[in-house]
Scaffold this active site. Structure first.
Site, PDB file in Angstrom:
ATOM      1  N   LYS A 175       0.835  -1.202   0.000  1.00  0.00           N
ATOM      2  CA  LYS A 175       0.000   0.000   0.000  1.00  0.00           C
ATOM      3  C   LYS A 175       0.867   1.248   0.000  1.00  0.00           C
ATOM      4  O   LYS A 175       1.590   1.510   0.962  1.00  0.00           O
ATOM      5  CB  LYS A 175      -0.923   0.055   1.221  1.00  0.00           C
ATOM      6  CG  LYS A 175      -1.997   1.150   1.114  1.00  0.00           C
ATOM      7  CD  LYS A 175      -2.647   1.468   2.438  1.00  0.00           C
ATOM      8  CE  LYS A 175      -2.033   2.688   3.096  1.00  0.00           C
ATOM      9  NZ  LYS A 175      -2.204   3.945   2.305  1.00  0.00           N
ATOM     10  N   GLU A 250       9.720   1.863  11.085  1.00  0.00           N
ATOM     11  CA  GLU A 250      10.631   3.008  11.100  1.00  0.00           C
ATOM     12  C   GLU A 250       9.779   4.265  11.067  1.00  0.00           C
ATOM     13  O   GLU A 250       8.947   4.438  10.166  1.00  0.00           O
ATOM     14  CB  GLU A 250      11.604   2.957   9.919  1.00  0.00           C
ATOM     15  CG  GLU A 250      12.617   1.820  10.022  1.00  0.00           C
ATOM     16  CD  GLU A 250      13.469   1.856  11.272  1.00  0.00           C
ATOM     17  OE1 GLU A 250      13.674   2.960  11.828  1.00  0.00           O
ATOM     18  OE2 GLU A 250      13.931   0.785  11.711  1.00  0.00           O
ATOM     19  N   CYS A 284      12.486  11.853   7.393  1.00  0.00           N
ATOM     20  CA  CYS A 284      12.578  11.418   8.789  1.00  0.00           C
ATOM     21  C   CYS A 284      13.975  11.642   9.341  1.00  0.00           C
ATOM     22  O   CYS A 284      14.165  11.730  10.550  1.00  0.00           O
ATOM     23  CB  CYS A 284      12.167   9.965   8.928  1.00  0.00           C
ATOM     24  SG  CYS A 284      13.106   8.823   7.893  1.00  0.00           S
ATOM     25  N   GLU A 384       8.780  16.477  16.174  1.00  0.00           N
ATOM     26  CA  GLU A 384       9.076  16.435  14.738  1.00  0.00           C
ATOM     27  C   GLU A 384       8.163  17.410  13.999  1.00  0.00           C
ATOM     28  O   GLU A 384       6.944  17.402  14.188  1.00  0.00           O
ATOM     29  CB  GLU A 384       8.883  15.025  14.198  1.00  0.00           C
ATOM     30  CG  GLU A 384       9.295  14.885  12.751  1.00  0.00           C
ATOM     31  CD  GLU A 384       9.178  13.455  12.243  1.00  0.00           C
ATOM     32  OE1 GLU A 384      10.097  12.990  11.536  1.00  0.00           O
ATOM     33  OE2 GLU A 384       8.161  12.798  12.563  1.00  0.00           O
TER      34      GLU A 384
END
Length: 483
Positions: A175, A250, A284, A384
């Site tokens: 996906k 992750e 990231c 973040e």
């Protein structure tokens, strides 16, 4: 006229049973409609898993060199389509052309790497404790692997999950992120054209609540590999762990670069700016914190501000140096953090404004942003942001800088800029991050070594890329052969 694109299940391109689609638009120009993609349901996802489950045994029994040959063909096809794929990626995700071309080349190299590594998916022979006995291991595929990928590297991350999964002999259900499904659709085309047997790769677009949840909970799925946000990753883990699937997550990062007095400041600025503003900060591993020794703080700050103000912001297809954010939601999130930083008392040195004139009018553009006078406990220094926002934090010495670097919940990538060998070695030993770099930006990875984070950045189970990528998709059987 924009086309309508389909799911790929059991070797066929087909529409969703819902009959519904969603739009994919250019983040640099919202008037540019790329296409309509399937708004799939859980039933579509189940059909994909069933196809993979049916194909898994035959693919697992396919000799590894033959699996490698197919992956090699995919690499060749991707290389031949590099210009097309680069333009697709720029238009779909917003990267500038040089960044997109580098990502496409990485996908080429990943398939080429795992094509050769497929021959090594075997096992090891060990000395036995008695004569007339052979002791060895055999690495076998897990079965069906469910792969869920983000929008920010929409061909590289799928490549580094799909290639080792197939090389190891697993069937795959995949996906992509709904914000960037087109370049990975073309990757699936190349897998199909290369002769991959029906059902071995299955591509289903649509919402995570339907497609992703079915993939992670279906009893026929043996492994789940996810890259994305911490919030979604934790949900995936809870869903997949209930029946003990093998899981690999992750997730996010709040990555620091420490700058020490011995560093060449021009080099340090290039390293930090490249990590902070490259790919519009939408990585990231992006550098979001510059922790700078007080002796060089002021000069570093002046230089990084000048660097940020010199970046040409604009559509990648028109030669911009920094592209847009991928969506209105991502842009709004960045702007909210900028407002938060000012309300927390940090000094906005430059940037912080949405650009909406001329070439920027129909896109999600924001200026590269630099904050100073940042307390390490401020939210902009802890959370973040996923945009081109850099916080500069002053530190009186190395030990304090290291404490600040480690003082967040994440632990993905970290770097130090120094010419002091003791500082460099101490940093590698003491930093709490899965990737530690010396005199290099936090972004950018070699494909043949492990990649993954620590703490909240990762499930800390299995690493991706290199030989570690194959480890996740195989299980070891130990054989005692007496004769």
């Amino acid at each position: 006229m924009a086309g309508t694109y389909h799911n790929y299940i059991d070797g066929e391109w087909m529409g969703s049973e819902t009959g519904e689609t969603f739009e994919n638009r250019n983040p640099a120009d919202q008037s540019d409609l790329i296409g309509h993609f399937q708004q799939s349901s859980s039933a579509d996802a189940e059909r994909a898993v069933e196809a993979a489950d049916e194909a898994a045994t035959e693919w697992a029994n396919t000799p590894s060199p033959e699996r490698g040959r197919i992956l090699s063909t995919v690499a060749q096809q991707l290389a031949e389509r590099k210009d097309e794929l680069t333009d697709t990626l720029v238009r779909e995700e917003g990267k500038v052309r040089s960044e997109a071309a580098g990502e496409v080349q990485r996908a080429v190299d990943i398939f080429d790497y795992y094509a050769s590594k497929a021959r090594d998916v075997g096992g090891t022979v060990k000395p036995a404790s008695s004569p007339e006995k052979t002791l060895y291991t055999v690495n076998e595929p897990l079965g069906v692997a469910a792969l869920i990928t983000p929008w920010n590297y929409p061909i590289a991350i799928p490549a580094w999950k799909i290639a080792p999964a197939l090389a190891a002999g697993n069937a795959v259900v995949y996906k992509p992120a709904s914000l960037a499904p087109n370049v990975s659709r073309k990757l699936i085309e190349s897998l199909d054209d290369a002769g991959l047997p029906d059902g071995v790769i299955n591509y289903v677009t649509g919402p995570g609540s339907e497609v992703g949840a079915t993939f992670t909970t279906h009893e026929a799925v043996d492994a789940v590999s996810f890259t994305g946000s911490q919030k979604v990753g934790n949900t995936v883990y809870e869903q997949a762990a209930s029946d003990q699937k093998r899981i690999q997550l992750e997730m996010g990062g709040k990555n620091p670069t420490v700058v020490m007095p011995s560093a060449d400041l021009e080099e340090a600025v290039d390293i930090v700016a490249g990590g902070a503003f490259g790919v519009t900060g939408q990585a990231c591993t992006a550098t979001s914190r510059a922790i700078v020794h007080e002796d060089v703080h002021d000069e570093f700050l002046d230089r990084i501000v000048a660097y940020a103000e010199d970046i040409d912001i604009g559509p990648g297809l028109e030669g911009g140096e920094m592209g847009p954010q991928v969506s209105q939601s991502e842009l709004d999130g960045t702007l909210q953090y900028i407002d938060l930083g000012e309300s927390e008392g940090a000094t906005l040195e430059t940037g912080g404004t949405r650009l909406d004139d001329d070439d920027h009018a129909d896109g999600y553009f924001v200026e590269p942003t630099v904050f100073s006078d940042v307390d390490p406990e401020m939210r902009i220094a802890q959370e973040e942001i996923f945009g081109p926002v850099l916080v500069v934090i002053s530190a009186p010495d190395y030990d304090t800088a290291l404490d600040i670097a480690n003082g967040v919940e994440y632990g993905l990538s970290a770097s130090i800029v120094t010419d002091d060998l003791t500082e460099a070695n101490r940093f590698v030993d003491e930093i709490e991050a899965g990737v530690a770099k010396v005199n290099e930006k936090t972004t950018g990875l070699e494909l043949h070594v492990p990649f993954g984070g620590m703490k909240a950045s990762s499930s800390e189970t299995y690493r991706e890329q290199g030989e570690a990528g194959l480890d996740f998709y195989t299980i070891s059987k130990t054989v005692y052969m007496n004769y």
